[in-house]
Scaffold this active site. Structure first.
Site, PDB file in Angstrom:
ATOM      1  N   ASP A  97       0.904  -1.208  -0.092  1.00 39.18           N
ATOM      2  CA  ASP A  97      -0.149   0.064   0.057  1.00 39.18           C
ATOM      3  C   ASP A  97       0.908   1.186   0.158  1.00 39.18           C
ATOM      4  O   ASP A  97       2.176   0.952   0.262  1.00 39.18           O
ATOM      5  CB  ASP A  97      -1.029  -0.018   1.353  1.00 39.18           C
ATOM      6  CG  ASP A  97      -2.135   0.766   0.933  1.00 39.18           C
ATOM      7  OD1 ASP A  97      -2.189   1.652  -0.122  1.00 39.18           O
ATOM      8  OD2 ASP A  97      -2.822   0.823   1.877  1.00 39.18           O
ATOM      9  N   CYS A 289      -8.289 -24.707  17.484  1.00 38.55           N
ATOM     10  CA  CYS A 289      -7.153 -24.471  16.557  1.00 38.55           C
ATOM     11  C   CYS A 289      -5.732 -24.756  17.650  1.00 38.55           C
ATOM     12  O   CYS A 289      -5.968 -24.959  18.825  1.00 38.55           O
ATOM     13  CB  CYS A 289      -6.766 -22.770  16.241  1.00 38.55           C
ATOM     14  SG  CYS A 289      -6.268 -21.656  17.524  1.00 38.55           S
TER      15      CYS A 289
HETATM   16  N1  GUN Z   1      -6.592   1.034   3.102  1.00 36.47           N
HETATM   17  C1  GUN Z   1      -7.682   1.066   3.736  1.00 36.47           C
HETATM   18  N2  GUN Z   1      -8.441   1.797   3.096  1.00 36.47           N
HETATM   19  C2  GUN Z   1      -7.675   2.361   2.013  1.00 36.47           C
HETATM   20  C3  GUN Z   1      -7.946   3.254   0.874  1.00 36.47           C
HETATM   21  O1  GUN Z   1      -9.010   3.635   0.660  1.00 36.47           O
HETATM   22  N3  GUN Z   1      -7.002   3.278  -0.015  1.00 36.47           N
HETATM   23  C4  GUN Z   1      -5.560   2.962   0.335  1.00 36.47           C
HETATM   24  N4  GUN Z   1      -4.581   3.191  -0.517  1.00 36.47           N
HETATM   25  N5  GUN Z   1      -5.576   1.969   1.276  1.00 36.47           N
HETATM   26  C5  GUN Z   1      -6.571   1.851   2.338  1.00 36.47           C
HETATM   27 ZN    ZN Z   2      -8.524 -20.658  18.531  1.00 37.68          ZN
END
Ligand code: GUN
Ligand code: ZN
Length: 686
Positions: A97, A289
């Site tokens: 991200d 688990c």
């Molecule tokens: N992580 C959670 N929501 C978003 C979003 O709208 N854009 C980006 N780039 N990362 C995120």
């Molecule tokens: Zn568990």
């Protein structure tokens, strides 16, 4: 341009699907959930390492944050030097991200940007060897006005198109934004698709989920998906809470990320499919688990915090894994609706969200198979959103043919059709010329099409357990049947002795009527003519039709198997076979030839060159489909034809017509018989 990633849809259920997603030689099955990895905490005694995520938990894909990596000198240099996979010691698929979320979470005031330019962060992700990078989109909050959201969207789209030019051989995620303005969400999705993006997250939804606005989330997902279409793998950004996963998957979300497993653990919270609990409220674990098998809550409470957080994180991961497995199993067997319906009871906000599907029946119908494994309806207020209800009603109105009859016998208790005694009585009444109709929550269900999905596959609550309002609706749905009746109308609950039958009994006529009406319900009316008349010729009475058809039945069950016509020289022309599972027909080549000659609704058009392969029995791939009739849904019987109208093959559609046209990979039609296939029976010469 060579594509960096490939997405193939293998199986469909509602708007959800099982897919195979490949990026740079790494393949995962979808729907799938990628754990969020904090690049600062990838080692240490209690940390869940990327390697453990892969080897122990089976995660072939993770997501991390390139903005955090770039911000720290040491991490940045190592990432640029060794590459991201080496840095994290992980050889699965890695998505990164961009820092958008940081600017939303930690930015001081609206519009605060992170200290990196939109192109710099994309180039950085490319340079460290991310498999899927993310542009620096504008996180649009739900409180944004239309004008603000539009302004943000223009910026996101501009950054998207500029980022596409510098992405190199990394796949690029361009998120759908638009706040809670559905026209903007759809525009956003469409623009991303038209830009040529091959991966799209639906963004800006975390605040909706944090405030339990799941109904709005449903609207946002559907609007985004409408714009994106079915061919682009879709990621729901920040959706790591188990409760929402089945519904999101049923709407067509393919990927999820979760930081919640670790965040909840840090707060002492234990995840289950329907809620989270604080460790201090627990004295036993409802899970088996490896963590919960070995420890009790009291053991965890006594531990040092890092160890406790590590173990809770691991339990949370096992919990997510179980849910994702169940989602995939349900999609494969065609029971995702039932999982969604169960999830409605997890929280009142979830109930409202599932109810919201009422407004999105069209979206579900567009990709849903026409028959699935089961049709269980526990809560009719919810189940009524299933595509089966509308389809069945439409089919009856436009396709079903009522013939001359004596009495009309209405079986009022749908629960009794499965009893042998009732079945014998209904068969006997039908064979003696009565019209038999079952009163069901689907509406009036004519007995001649009872074997066909969804009637005999349906399981409803008992009539007396429905609310008065629902029951009144069911009763009034019978009015057209009563009004259209040509003789006396008899109501029978199925509990008392059956009404006596009058006629002598003509079972063959009733069988012929069954065949004709199933054919009409399945293939419809083509060019003003019922599919039955196209296949078998025009008919006035069932008796007349019966004299023309050769209907082969199973010796064991008595159910219809094959439908043929007697041709010249006494040969039998095989047109249709009935599937035992859902009471619907498969088309034989000669059946296909006849429907095709009438100009049909079930055509998949390919170029003549590739059609030659289909004629030999090879499957049709989406990338070779030139056009396809709009009504085609996964599982439908279709004809593969050339651009000049030649019939090449008959088979089963694997995906909807829209997906066939938009997808660049995957099978469109599984060919059963090709016209030049040596194994297939050939159509008789015209
Ligand atoms: N992580 C959670 N929501 C978003 C979003 O709208 N854009 C980006 N780039 N990362 C995120
Ligand atoms: Zn568990």
């Amino acid at each position: 341009m060579e594509t960096i990633s490939k997405f193939e849809v293998r199986e469909c259920d509602l708007a959800g699907r099982i897919g195979k997603f490949t990026v740079r030689g790494r393949t995962i099955e979808t729907p799938n959930l990628m754990p969020v990895v904090n690049p600062n905490i990838t080692s240490g005694e209690n940390a869940v390492t990327p390697e453990e995520l892969k080897e122990t938990f089976g995660h072939d894909m993770i997501i991390t944050n390139s903005y955090i990596i770039r911000r720290g000198d040491r991490l940045r240099e190592r990432a640029l030097d060794e590459g991201l996979h080496k840095l994290l010691d992980y050889d699965g698929m890695i998505m990164t991200d961009s820092g958008t979320f940081q600017s939303y979470m930690y930015g001081s005031g609206k519009g605060k940007e992170v200290d990196v330019t939109p192109l710099e962060i994309v180039e950085f992700q490319r340079d460290i060897g991310s498999d899927i990078g993310t542009i620096l989109d504008k996180f649009t909050v739900p409180s944004s006005t239309w004008d603000e959201a539009k302004q943000d969207l223009d910026i996101t789209l501009d950054r998207g198109s500029r980022s596409l030019k510098v992405m190199g051989d990394m796949e690029l995620a361009i998120p759908v934004q638009g706040g809670v303005h559905m026209d903007l969400r759809e525009l956003s999705g469409r623009s991303v698709r038209e830009m040529g993006s091959a991966y799209s997250p639906i963004g800006g939804v975390v605040p909706l989920m944090e405030s339990y606005r799941y109904s709005d989330l449903v609207d946002v997902i559907v609007a985004g998906k409408r714009g994106l279409g079915p061919s682009i793998p879709t990621h729901l950004f920040g959706a790591g809470h188990p409760m929402i996963l089945p519904l999101a998957a049923a709407l067509g979300c393919d990927l999820f990320d979760s930081a919640s497993y670790a965040k909840f653990a840090q707060g002492g919270r234990y995840m289950t499919r329907d809620r989270t609990r604080h460790l201090r409220e627990m004295d036993s674990f409802p899970c088996s688990c490896p963590v919960c098998s070995r420890y009790d809550p009291s053991d965890l409470k006594d531990m040092e915090e890092p160890k406790r957080v590590g173990l809770l994180s691991r339990h949370n991961l096992w919990s997510l894994r179980g849910i994702m497995n169940e989602i995939r199993i349900s999609l494969k067997e065609g029971t995702i609706w039932e999982m969604v319906e169960r999830s409605a009871l997890y929280h009142p906000a979830m109930y409202s969200a599932v109810r919201r599907l009422e407004q999105h029946k069209g979206h579900l119908e567009e990709s849903a198979p026409r028959s699935t494994r089961r049709f269980m309806c526990s809560d009719l207020a919810l189940s009524r959103c299933r595509p089966e209800f509308q389809r069945f009603k439409d089919g009856l109105t436009s396709n079903y043919r009522t013939v001359d009859h004596g009495r009309t016998l209405i079986l009022t208790d749908w629960g009794r059709t499965h009893s042998h005694k009732v079945e014998v009585a209904l068969n006997s009444a039908s064979s003696s010329g009565d019209r038999v109709v079952i009163r069901t929550p689907l509406g009036p269900a004519p007995y001649d099409i009872e074997d066909m999905y969804p009637i005999s596959q349906s399981v409803f609550p008992r009539p007396e357990s429905l609310t008065d309002e629902v029951m009144e609706g069911i009763i009034s749905s019978m009015e057209p049947v009563i009004r259209g009746s040509r003789g006396e109308v008899v109501h029978w609950t199925g509990a008392e002795d059956p009404p006596e039958t009058k006629g002598a009994g003509d079972e063959m006529s009733f069988l012929a009527l069954k065949v004709a009406n199933i054919t009409r319900m399945q293939f419809g009316i083509i060019g003003g003519k019922g599919a039955d008349e196209i296949l078998f010729g025009s008919w006035d009475t069932a008796r007349e039709l019966a004299s023309r058809l050769i209907i082969k039945r199973s010796r064991r069950t008595g159910k219809i198997r094959n439908v043929m016509l007697s041709g010249k020289d006494g040969e039998e022309v095989h047109l249709l076979s009935l599937r035992a599972e859902d009471g619907m027909f498969t088309l034989k080549l000669e059946g296909a030839r006849r429907l095709h000659g009438a100009g049909t609704n079930w055509r998949v058009v390919v170029e003549d060159d590739t059609g030659e392969y289909n004629a030999q029995g090879y499957n049709v791939f989406c990338k070779f489909v030139r056009s396809a009739d709009e009504n085609i849904r996964p599982g439908d019987e279709v004809m593969v034809v050339g651009e000049n109208g030649a019939l090449f093959a008959v088979g089963k559609a694997m995906v909807s017509s829209r997906l066939m046209l938009e997808a660049k990979a995957g099978v469109a039609v599984k060919v059963r018989d090709g016209v030049k296939d040596k194994k297939a029976p050939q159509p008789s010469s015209p």
